[in-house]
Structure formats: structure tokens, C-alpha cells
Design an enzyme around this catalytic site. Sequence first.
Site, PDB file in Angstrom:
ATOM      1  N   LYS A   1      20.064 -34.634  96.866  1.00  0.00           N
ATOM      2  CA  LYS A   1      20.428 -33.179  96.165  1.00  0.00           C
ATOM      3  C   LYS A   1      21.475 -32.364  96.972  1.00  0.00           C
ATOM      4  CE  LYS A   1      16.612 -32.860  93.389  1.00  0.00           C
ATOM      5  NZ  LYS A   1      15.269 -33.611  93.899  1.00  0.00           N
TER       6      LYS A   1
ATOM      7  N   LYS B   1      18.242 -47.521  82.303  1.00  0.00           N
ATOM      8  CA  LYS B   1      16.806 -46.491  82.416  1.00  0.00           C
ATOM      9  C   LYS B   1      16.604 -45.567  81.534  1.00  0.00           C
ATOM     10  CE  LYS B   1      13.943 -44.451  85.999  1.00  0.00           C
ATOM     11  NZ  LYS B   1      14.280 -42.900  85.745  1.00  0.00           N
TER      12      LYS B   1
ATOM     13  N   LYS C   1      15.528 -38.545  80.958  1.00  0.00           N
ATOM     14  CA  LYS C   1      15.888 -37.188  80.135  1.00  0.00           C
ATOM     15  C   LYS C   1      17.069 -36.961  80.774  1.00  0.00           C
ATOM     16  CE  LYS C   1      12.736 -34.613  82.294  1.00  0.00           C
ATOM     17  NZ  LYS C   1      11.822 -35.545  82.605  1.00  0.00           N
TER      18      LYS C   1
HETATM   19  P1  ADP Z   1      13.341 -38.707  83.995  1.00  0.00           P
HETATM   20  O1  ADP Z   1      13.927 -39.717  84.649  1.00  0.00           O
HETATM   21  O2  ADP Z   1      13.301 -38.748  82.828  1.00  0.00           O
HETATM   22  O3  ADP Z   1      13.590 -37.273  84.570  1.00  0.00           O
HETATM   23  P2  ADP Z   1      10.929 -38.217  85.447  1.00  0.00           P
HETATM   24  O4  ADP Z   1      11.684 -38.570  86.866  1.00  0.00           O
HETATM   25  O5  ADP Z   1      10.484 -36.960  85.369  1.00  0.00           O
HETATM   26  O6  ADP Z   1      11.613 -38.920  84.213  1.00  0.00           O
HETATM   27  O7  ADP Z   1       9.572 -39.355  85.448  1.00  0.00           O
HETATM   28  C1  ADP Z   1       8.143 -39.144  85.711  1.00  0.00           C
HETATM   29  C2  ADP Z   1       7.878 -40.575  85.924  1.00  0.00           C
HETATM   30  O8  ADP Z   1       7.744 -41.357  84.712  1.00  0.00           O
HETATM   31  C3  ADP Z   1       8.230 -41.407  87.271  1.00  0.00           C
HETATM   32  O9  ADP Z   1       7.745 -41.145  88.331  1.00  0.00           O
HETATM   33  C4  ADP Z   1       8.265 -42.962  86.758  1.00  0.00           C
HETATM   34  O10 ADP Z   1       7.208 -43.305  87.034  1.00  0.00           O
HETATM   35  C5  ADP Z   1       8.080 -42.673  85.264  1.00  0.00           C
HETATM   36  N1  ADP Z   1       9.397 -43.177  84.385  1.00  0.00           N
HETATM   37  C6  ADP Z   1      10.356 -42.275  84.114  1.00  0.00           C
HETATM   38  N2  ADP Z   1      11.311 -43.040  83.350  1.00  0.00           N
HETATM   39  C7  ADP Z   1      10.896 -44.098  83.522  1.00  0.00           C
HETATM   40  C8  ADP Z   1      11.481 -45.451  82.927  1.00  0.00           C
HETATM   41  N3  ADP Z   1      12.673 -45.528  82.142  1.00  0.00           N
HETATM   42  N4  ADP Z   1      10.822 -46.548  83.109  1.00  0.00           N
HETATM   43  C9  ADP Z   1       9.510 -46.836  84.028  1.00  0.00           C
HETATM   44  N5  ADP Z   1       9.038 -45.466  84.354  1.00  0.00           N
HETATM   45  C10 ADP Z   1       9.667 -44.335  84.016  1.00  0.00           C
END
Ligand code: ADP
Length: 321
Positions: free
Chosen positions: A110, A189, A192
Site C-alpha cells: 500500500k 482473477k 472488484k
Molecule cells: P476483491 O479481489 O474483489 O477485492 P476481496 O479481496 O474482497 O475480493 O475478497 C474477499 C475474499 O474472497 C478473499 O479472501 C478470497 O478468499 C475470496 N476471493 C476473491 N476473489 C476471488 C477469486 N477470483 N477466486 C477465488 N477467491 C476469491
Amino acid sequence: MRVLSGIQPSGSLHLGNYFGMMKKMIEYQENEELFCFIANYHAMTSVSDGKALSQGTLEAAANFLALGMDPEKSIFWVQSDLPEVQELTWVLSNFTPMGLLERCHSYKDKVAQGISPNHGLFAYPVLMTADILLFQSEKVPVGKDQKQHLEVARDIAIKYNNEYGDVFTVPEPEIDDNVATIPGLDGRKMSKSYGNAIDLFQPEKQLRKQIMRIVTDPTPVEEAKNPDTCNIYQIYRLFLDKEQLADLRKRYETPGLRYGDVKQELFETIRDFFAPFAERRDELLADKDGLRKILETGRDKARYHANKTMRKVRKKGGLIY
Ligand code: ADP
Ligand code: TRP
């Protein structure tokens, strides 16, 4: 086995969140002692709009409950409903070498992105340690990005125990390499932050629009296609059993398949799969007081365990005189 995990309230939910994490947590409640909470204190490191955070917290709770979290079978609460965790954070801060936090990748990343770091961001892993140790958690399922934070939690627990005796269970991380990364619309992957997500709860029209945006290769209709490199197939497979998967594979390998048709089927499948959950989510959100009641029950159950730990911590630390 006591299993604990926390999830930051983060607005909309996508298929990656569901298949990568939530589904597994919901399954744990059948055979393990599951502690699961909405990490709204942690979210304060990135959200500074109070209204958005409180709304996001209720939505995150409704999402989890609608998808199958059962407050009878698990302990499910909102982090800030137990401020005891902040007391423990302070106690543990005194067992946390600065260097341990300075080495944390998520903090360093960060800073490298140009975010001007504050103490909340720096101390984030100590709060996370308190979440884990407060409940004497044995197993903590997390994504790869949280692995180092678990090492911090173990280090702090060991340091404290060396000083005061065996007060804390030293937690084990559970990093499931088998949980494949769920790909997004463009094959990267699903996230969001990449704008390539398929959201779980959204109006039908928007869902269809998202699915129609899945990126495909230009193989002509009259040629056979490769399911293994196809983004539609990689998402569709999450919803299919072995037999259905074999059928779909065969269709790919037979000339004539139209990506548009498969997208339409995928749209209908996702819509129908989540429709009952969406209905339940709407019901929960329509009765906010009812939702708060469920969370209060969770808070009370969690508090019983938190108090057990804090009585020891206060006594050992000389805070009771
Ligand atoms: P984002 O990448 O959309 O911000 P987060 O970091 O908020 O998602 O994700 C919360 C949880 O959801 C993570 O700890 C992870 O375990 C799961 N997760 C998020 N995106 C994926 C993905 N593409 N494949 C598998 N697990 C995911
Ligand atoms: N930091 C975790 C994340 O962003 C969420 C979290 C907070 C957590 N406290 C926790 C996870 C305790 C496991 C255990 O994903």
C-alpha cells in the site's frame, strides 16, 4: 476443531468471493465449531464514510445469512459489537516488535502504491491477531494474501505465552491451494478492482449484460473449440456436475457451438442458482431490526468466549488489582 475467519464488508459480492471463500465457510459449520465475523473495524482502514460502512455491514451480514450461514450452528457476529477485541489489541501491541509490522507485504504494497500510511493501516495485523487469539482459534482459513498476517499472529501468541504462560492457542493457517482462483470476464482473477466480476445479487438485466461481456476467442462457429481456454466454460463449470461438464465439453469439441448460446445458458443458470438466495437476502434486509437481533445473539455467544480469554489476560497483565 475451532475454526475462525473474518470477512471485510465490501459492498457487492461476486462469484469469486462465493466459490473462493464463502461456500467453504458455510460448509465448515456442519462439522466444526465455526466462528465467523464481519470485520468492520478492519474496513475502516479503507472506508471513511460512516453511512457506507454501516450499510455495508448489514448487507454483508444479510449476504452471509442468505447464502446459508446458520446462526444456530455457528457463532456469527459483527466485529465492533465486541470492543473487547480493541482491549486485546492494545495488550498485544506490547508484544509486537515494530520490525514484524514493518515487514508486512500488504502494508508495504500500500505504501508502494503511494497511500500515505496511518497507524491503523500499520497496526492492522495486530487487530487481526487479537481477532484470532481472543477466541482461542485453532484453524484460520485465509487466502494467500493473508498468510503473512497469520505468521504475525503466531509470533505474537508465542511471544506472549513465553512471558505469561500458555494463555493463547497458537493458530494454524489453512491456505487451501486447491481452491482455484475463479477467473473473471477477461480470464484474469475475478476481482472488484479489475472490473471483471460477475455480481451475485443484481437485477437480471444487469447480470445478463455482465455475462455477455465475457471475452471469447474468434474461433468461427463451424470449427471445434477448446473449453480449457474458454472463459465462459471456466465459469460455467462451477455450476455443473461431472456429467453436465462432460456434455458441455462434447459440445465445445463438436463444430457448430455458438458462444452466444452458451452465454445465454450460463446467464440462466446463474440467475436460477442465486434467485432463492437473493429472495432471502431481500427479506433479511427488509427487516433490519430482525437482522440486528440475529447479530446480537451472535455477539452474546461470542462475548462469552471473549470474556473467558480477557479475564486471564487482565489478570496476567496486572490490570486487576
Ligand atoms: P476483491 O479481489 O474483489 O477485492 P476481496 O479481496 O474482497 O475480493 O475478497 C474477499 C475474499 O474472497 C478473499 O479472501 C478470497 O478468499 C475470496 N476471493 C476473491 N476473489 C476471488 C477469486 N477470483 N477466486 C477465488 N477467491 C476469491
Ligand atoms: N484481514 C482479512 C481480510 O482482509 C479479514 C480478517 C480480519 C480476518 N480479521 C481476521 C481473517 C481474522 C481471518 C482471521 O481478508
